[in-house]
Design a protein around this motif. Structure first.
Motif, short mmCIF file in Angstrom:
data_model
loop_
_atom_site.label_atom_id
_atom_site.label_comp_id
_atom_site.label_asym_id
_atom_site.label_seq_id
_atom_site.Cartn_x
_atom_site.Cartn_y
_atom_site.Cartn_z
N ARG A 93 0.84 -1.21 0.00
CA ARG A 93 0.00 0.00 0.00
C ARG A 93 0.86 1.25 0.00
NH1 ARG A 93 -3.15 -3.36 3.87
NH2 ARG A 93 -5.31 -3.38 3.15
N SER A 94 0.32 2.30 -0.59
CA SER A 94 1.01 3.59 -0.54
C SER A 94 0.63 4.28 0.77
CB SER A 94 0.58 4.45 -1.71
OG SER A 94 -0.82 4.63 -1.68
N GLY A 95 1.32 5.35 1.10
CA GLY A 95 0.98 6.09 2.32
C GLY A 95 1.81 7.36 2.42
N ALA A 96 1.21 8.49 2.04
CA ALA A 96 1.92 9.77 2.14
C ALA A 96 1.71 10.38 3.52
CB ALA A 96 1.43 10.71 1.05
N ARG A 97 2.37 11.53 3.74
CA ARG A 97 2.23 12.19 5.04
C ARG A 97 0.79 12.51 5.38
NH1 ARG A 97 6.45 17.12 5.78
NH2 ARG A 97 8.12 16.16 4.62
N MET A 103 -3.71 8.70 -5.37
CA MET A 103 -2.49 7.91 -5.48
C MET A 103 -2.88 6.44 -5.50
SD MET A 103 0.38 9.54 -3.13
CE MET A 103 0.23 8.23 -1.98
N MET A 104 -1.92 5.59 -5.87
CA MET A 104 -2.21 4.17 -5.85
C MET A 104 -2.59 3.76 -4.44
SD MET A 104 0.00 0.84 -6.15
CE MET A 104 -0.24 0.54 -4.43
N ASP A 105 -3.52 2.87 -4.33
CA ASP A 105 -3.96 2.54 -2.99
C ASP A 105 -3.44 1.19 -2.53
OD1 ASP A 105 -7.10 2.47 -1.25
OD2 ASP A 105 -5.08 2.96 -0.61
N ASP A 142 -4.25 -3.87 -12.95
CA ASP A 142 -4.69 -2.49 -13.06
C ASP A 142 -3.57 -1.52 -12.64
OD1 ASP A 142 -6.01 -0.06 -12.87
OD2 ASP A 142 -7.05 -0.58 -11.01
N VAL A 143 -3.08 -1.64 -11.41
CA VAL A 143 -2.19 -0.58 -10.93
C VAL A 143 -0.72 -0.76 -11.30
CG1 VAL A 143 -3.73 0.06 -9.03
CG2 VAL A 143 -1.87 -1.51 -8.61
N SER A 213 3.21 6.20 -8.50
CA SER A 213 1.86 6.77 -8.41
C SER A 213 1.89 8.15 -7.75
CB SER A 213 0.93 5.84 -7.63
OG SER A 213 1.23 5.86 -6.26
N TRP A 214 2.98 8.48 -7.06
CA TRP A 214 3.13 9.83 -6.47
C TRP A 214 3.07 10.90 -7.56
CZ3 TRP A 214 2.89 12.32 -2.04
CH2 TRP A 214 3.50 13.58 -1.92
N ASP A 215 3.51 10.51 -8.76
CA ASP A 215 3.58 11.50 -9.82
C ASP A 215 2.51 11.34 -10.89
OD1 ASP A 215 5.44 13.37 -9.16
OD2 ASP A 215 7.13 12.05 -9.66
N ASN A 216 1.46 10.53 -10.60
CA ASN A 216 0.41 10.46 -11.61
C ASN A 216 -0.42 11.74 -11.60
OD1 ASN A 216 -1.83 10.25 -9.85
ND2 ASN A 216 -1.66 8.03 -9.76
N GLU A 217 -1.18 11.95 -12.68
CA GLU A 217 -1.87 13.24 -12.85
C GLU A 217 -2.85 13.54 -11.72
OE1 GLU A 217 -1.11 15.68 -14.87
OE2 GLU A 217 0.53 14.36 -15.50
N ARG A 218 -3.60 12.51 -11.30
CA ARG A 218 -4.59 12.75 -10.24
C ARG A 218 -3.90 13.19 -8.96
NH1 ARG A 218 -7.35 7.44 -9.39
NH2 ARG A 218 -5.34 6.82 -10.19
N ALA A 219 -2.80 12.54 -8.65
CA ALA A 219 -2.09 12.88 -7.41
C ALA A 219 -1.52 14.29 -7.49
CB ALA A 219 -0.97 11.87 -7.16
N LYS A 220 -1.01 14.64 -8.67
CA LYS A 220 -0.44 15.99 -8.83
C LYS A 220 -1.52 17.05 -8.66
CE LYS A 220 2.66 15.00 -12.46
NZ LYS A 220 3.30 15.39 -13.67
N THR A 221 -2.67 16.81 -9.27
CA THR A 221 -3.77 17.77 -9.15
C THR A 221 -4.19 17.90 -7.69
OG1 THR A 221 -4.53 16.93 -11.25
CG2 THR A 221 -6.05 18.34 -10.06
#
Ligand code: PEP
Ligand code: MG
Length: 906
Positions: A93-97, A103-105, A142-143, A213-221
């Motif tokens: 799993r991903s997990g940002a601050r 992001m990818m889940d 998928d991911v 996935s940190w840099d995918n478009e949805r995450a950037k937006t």
């Protein structure tokens, strides 16, 4: 330097390292493990390697570190990666601050290969093993491999159809084997390769996908919208699988340690027996409640032991994190595991209640409580609301007409009126009204006041409609551009629907949604207690929490808080919400009232000063009564009254029917009236004959207003009051303008005092709303007692953007990043803010006793308030309904500076 942190069996290497390093999920897992809460063992790869990994595709030494930690994990789990008899399966799993949807889940069941599936089948049954494999192929495909998930879903639903079943649960083992074959074929077709059949290869594929996935478009937006720095990076969490779908003794669920909607201290959540986490989120099956509710289906009733264990965990978590937690759990064959904990998102109601109750429970300090609540959230506590389920049902049935800017929070539902006059008339008939205009103008005030809600199709957050609606505490949506208003036909059109005058419409000023038809509303309890006074404080928990939190905030802030209020009613609301004075009374709003607009128009039509005086004599007693009422409400608190500001043409009719009616009432010809309207016409009225320019060319107007103020003050003193009027001159640009008008004020005051024999203590100051005035503040301050920054006009004139028309390009500016945000909503601290700082410094240099405040819309905006605190202003003034927001924001500003706040008297 360690980059991979193991957790398991009560020990966590990352304990205390926090979200910065481990991400929110990783930090939560580490802390829970260290607390002795059952957490499946695993490890976290820290956020710091995300950037390097995405750039280079690898990080030197990381692979070895992961390998070593994997061995510890295998030991702790008692299973090995790739072991055909007892395989280790993990989730990745991903997990940002901070949690970042977009992001990818999650990937589940990683480690399942052609060699290990037999082992899982032997342990837990063939059907179960095939179902795990099928889910794994879907998620990984998928991911990690970029195959559209619809393809997998289509394959699955085709098979369901073929078998004549509706639920996956009805598919047999051989059906699932077929699904697995089809999924493998889909992946082979897309990638040209077989699905990776080696656990370590699978693992690195998944780790890479998480980092990327940190840099995918949805995450950037999402980061852009929420101001999350791009260099934070995400962590990766690898954790032993536990299964909530191993039969009726297994389950998965989510819970909040308190009610996230109301803040009530009760365990709140839901679960699904025999399911995996994604099934809960997917919403296909209806989840069941945790707490016993008599249905017999709750977790408390069906798995009492796991429930009791969950309650124990809940207490431990709140004691450790000192905040309401949002948790995910799985029960694997009767045994409870926690998979996630994080601070729970909550409504404004819950934020206030949880913060104050946690102080009472000794979990947090008052300062922590103050910093826990977003000032903006307080607005929710004052606004009426639509019940969420009713609104969703309306939208689902296609009744959404459009979405605009949420300018005045709350819920309003009423009959459509397209003009202010119709709004007043229709409101008089009993039903609530929603005034729908392309935009509003001061002429519409009465109609706005009579309406339950206001909707405009043009304009931004400081358009006339937005400012006035917020001032009135009215629900308002502005700039709903999808909706077309056709005044000629008396209808609006949107999304294929047509609504005529009298039709019901519902406006959600908290979300901006506009819905066709009626929706029920509920009034806010806080309002019932403090304003309507039809509910006692001891009857409302939320009102008690609200006033408690704000009283703590008051003891921490340095800035004084005043309100912009034009009527005794507004003044009363301001006072009960804690305003320490009035920072701006816009006298022109009084001129628009039905009973006096005619006299005002008579004054404007007069040929000379004598004629104007005669008309003003009619206005004087009415204006005096307004001030008497305001002084009575405000007691000893200061009241800043601004002399007339808008250009005169705003008071004249602009519509032919009203023109004719007005001409009749004034007993003048339509031609003469039209001539005067044309004569007063200005190309850009905001830069025209208004403010002090009006006072200097038509001194009798200001004389009358000042007379009304002093007569009212004298009357107030005679009836035992102690009024403190502060006379404010608008739109000053030069010292001479101010000096001349100060003389006018002082002389008029002297005259009235001689007549009434009642001395009144007063001050005279100016608004600073013209850049030149800010720059020449030193010389203006020599004669002024106070400055009040009119940041609406100051923003307009500093940027050269018209307040009323900027809506045509501001959204594009913000969208493309030319401006970080709407400068009319949140102060442009570097430009307009610099003028505020310069004027404050220069003003205080020549007049150390100068009192400095702000009365533009920014006075109620938390981020702007932080700036005003830093700039050393004495007070901020905002609309009455934003006073609580400003009290809290001012306290947070003082606390974040680390200084003890001393409550000011404004
Ligand atoms: C301002 O300009 O900031 C102000 C308070 O005055 P108004 O909005 O009435 O122009
Ligand atoms: Mg102004």
């Amino acid at each position: 330097m360690q980059r991979v942190f193991f957790f398991g069996n009560g020990k966590a290497e990352g304990e205390g390292l926090g979200k910065e390093k481990l991400g929110g999920k990783g930090a939560g897992l580490a802390e829970m493990t260290a607390l002795g809460i059952p957490v499946p063992p695993g490890f976290t790869i820290e956020t710091g390697v995300c950037a390097e990994f995405t750039q280079n595709g690898k990080v030197p030494g990381l692979e070895e570190e992961v390998d070593q930690t994997l061995q510890r994990l295998e030991k702790a789990a008692g299973r090995s990666f790739g072991d055909p008899r007892n395989p280790l399966l993990v989730s990745v799993r991903s997990g940002a601050r901070s949690s970042m949807p977009g992001m990818m889940d999650t990937i589940l069941n990683l480690g399942l290969t052609s060699k290990t599936i037999g082992g899982l089948a032997a342990l837990s049954g063939e059907r179960f093993a095939l179902d795990c494999r099928r889910r794994f192929l879907q998620m990984y495909g998928d991911v990690v491999l970029g195959v559209h998930k619809e393809e997998f879903e289509e394959a699955l639903s085709a098979l369901r159809q073929k078998r004549g079943v509706t639920s996956d649960a009805d598919l047999k083992a051989e059906d699932l084997a077929e699904v697995v074959r089809r999924h493998e074929a889909i992946i082979q077709k897309h990638t040209g390769k077989d699905f990776p059949d080696e656990p370590r290869e699978q693992l690195w594929g998944a780790i890479g996908a998480v980092f990327r996935s940190w840099d995918n478009e949805r995450a950037k937006t999402y980061r852009k919208l929420h101001r999350i720095p791009n260099d934070w990076g995400t962590a990766v969490n690898v954790q032993t699988m536990v299964f909530g779908n191993r039969g009726e003794t297994s389950a998965t669920g989510v819970a909040f340690t308190r009610d996230p909607a109301t803040g009530e201290r009760r365990f709140y959540g839901e679960f699904l027996p025999n399911a995996q986490g994604e099934d809960v989120v997917a919403g296909i099956r209806t989840p069941r409640p945790l707490n016993a509710d008599g249905s017999g289906a709750s977790l408390e009733e069906t798995m009492p032991e796991a429930y009791r264990e969950l309650l124990r965990v809940r207490d431990l978590l709140e004691k450790r994190f000192h905040d309401m937690q949002d948790i995910e759990f799985t029960i694997d064959d009767g045994k409870l595991y926690l998979l996630q904990t994080r601070n729970g998102k909550r409504t404004g109601f819950a934020a206030v209640r949880v913060a104050t109750e946690m102080v009472a429970e000794g979990l947090i300090s008052k300062d922590e409580a103050i910093s826990r609540v977003e000032p903006e959230q307080l607005v929710q506590l004052l606004a009426p609301i639509f019940p969420a389920d009713e609104k969703q049902a309306a939208i689902a049935s296609g009744r959404l007409l459009g979405k605009g800017l949420p300018a005045g929070p709350g819920a309003a539902c009423g009959r459509i009126a397209f003009t202010a006059q119709r709004a007043v008339a229709m409101a008089g008939q009993g039903d609530p009204v929603v005034l729908v205009r392309v935009e509003t103008s001061p002429e519409d005030i009465a109609g706005m006041n009579a309406s339950a809600g206001i909707l405009t199709t043009r304009g931004g957050m400081t358009s006339h409609a937005a400012v006035v609606a917020r001032g009135m505490g009215k629900t308002c949506v502005v700039g709903a551009g999808e909706i077309t208003v056709d005044y000629g036909k008396g209808e609006l059109r949107a999304r294929g629907r047509t609504e005529r005058e009298g039709n019901w419409i519902s406006v959600d000023g908290t979300s901006g949604e506009v819905i066709s038809g009626k929706l029920p509303t509920r009034p806010s309890e806080v309002l019932q207690v403090f304003v309507e006074e039809n509910l006692r404080l001891d009857q409302s928990q939320i009102a008690r929490s609200f006033s408690e939190l704000l009283s703590w905030a008051d003891s921490r802030r340095r800035l004084g808080i005043r309100a912009n209020a034009d009527t005794p009613t507004d003044a009363r609301v301001a006072r009960v919400f804690g305003a320490q004075g009035i920072g701006l009374c816009r006298t022109e709003h009084m001129f628009f009232e039905e009973s006096r607009i005619l006299a005002v128009r008579e004054m404007i039509l007069a040929e000379d000063a004598a004629g104007r005086r005669a008309a003003l004599a009619k206005i004087l007693p009415m204006q005096r009564e307004d001030f008497v009422g305001i002084f009575r409400e405000m007691g000893e608190r200061p009241v800043t009254i601004r002399l007339l500001d808008p250009p005169l043409h705003e008071f004249l009719p602009n519509d032919e029917a009203v023109l004719e009616k007005t001409a009749r009432e004034l007993k003048v010809s339509v031609e003469k009236l039209r001539e005067r309207v044309q004569a007063l016409h200005e190309a850009n009225p905001m830069l025209g004959h208004r403010g002090c320019r009006l006072g200097l060319t038509h001194p009798e107007i200001y004389e009358t207003q000042v007379r009304a103020i002093f007569e009212a003050a004298a009357a107030a003193i005679q009836s035992g009051g102690k009024p403190h009027p502060e006379i404010m001159i608008p739109l000053v640009g030069t010292r001479a303008e101010f000096e001349k008008l100060k003389v006018l004020v002082d002389e008029t005051a002297r005259k009235v005092t001689a007549e009434s024999r009642q001395p009144v203590s007063y001050t005279v100051g100016t608004m600073i709303e013209i850049p030149r005035a800010a720059l020449r503040a030193g010389e203006i301050a020599q004669k002024a007692d106070f400055f009040s920054f009119g940041t609406n006009d100051l923003t307009q004139m500093t940027f050269g953007y018209s307040r009323d028309d900027a809506g045509s390009f501001l959204p594009a500016y913000i969208e493309s990043g030319i401006l970080p945000e709407d400068p009319f909503a949140s102060l442009d601290t570097s430009g307009v803010g610099e003028l505020v700082s310069i004027a404050t410094q220069r003003g205080r240099q020549t007049n150390p006793r100068l009192k400095v405040g702000v009365c533009g819309e920014h006075g109620g905006d938390p981020r702007s308030i932080a700036f005003f605190h830093g700039a050393g202003l004495d007070y901020v003034s905002c609309s009455p309904f934003r006073v609580p927001v400003a009290r809290l924001a001012a306290a947070q500003a003082a606390m974040s500076e680390g200084k003890e706040g001393v409550s000011s008297t404004a």
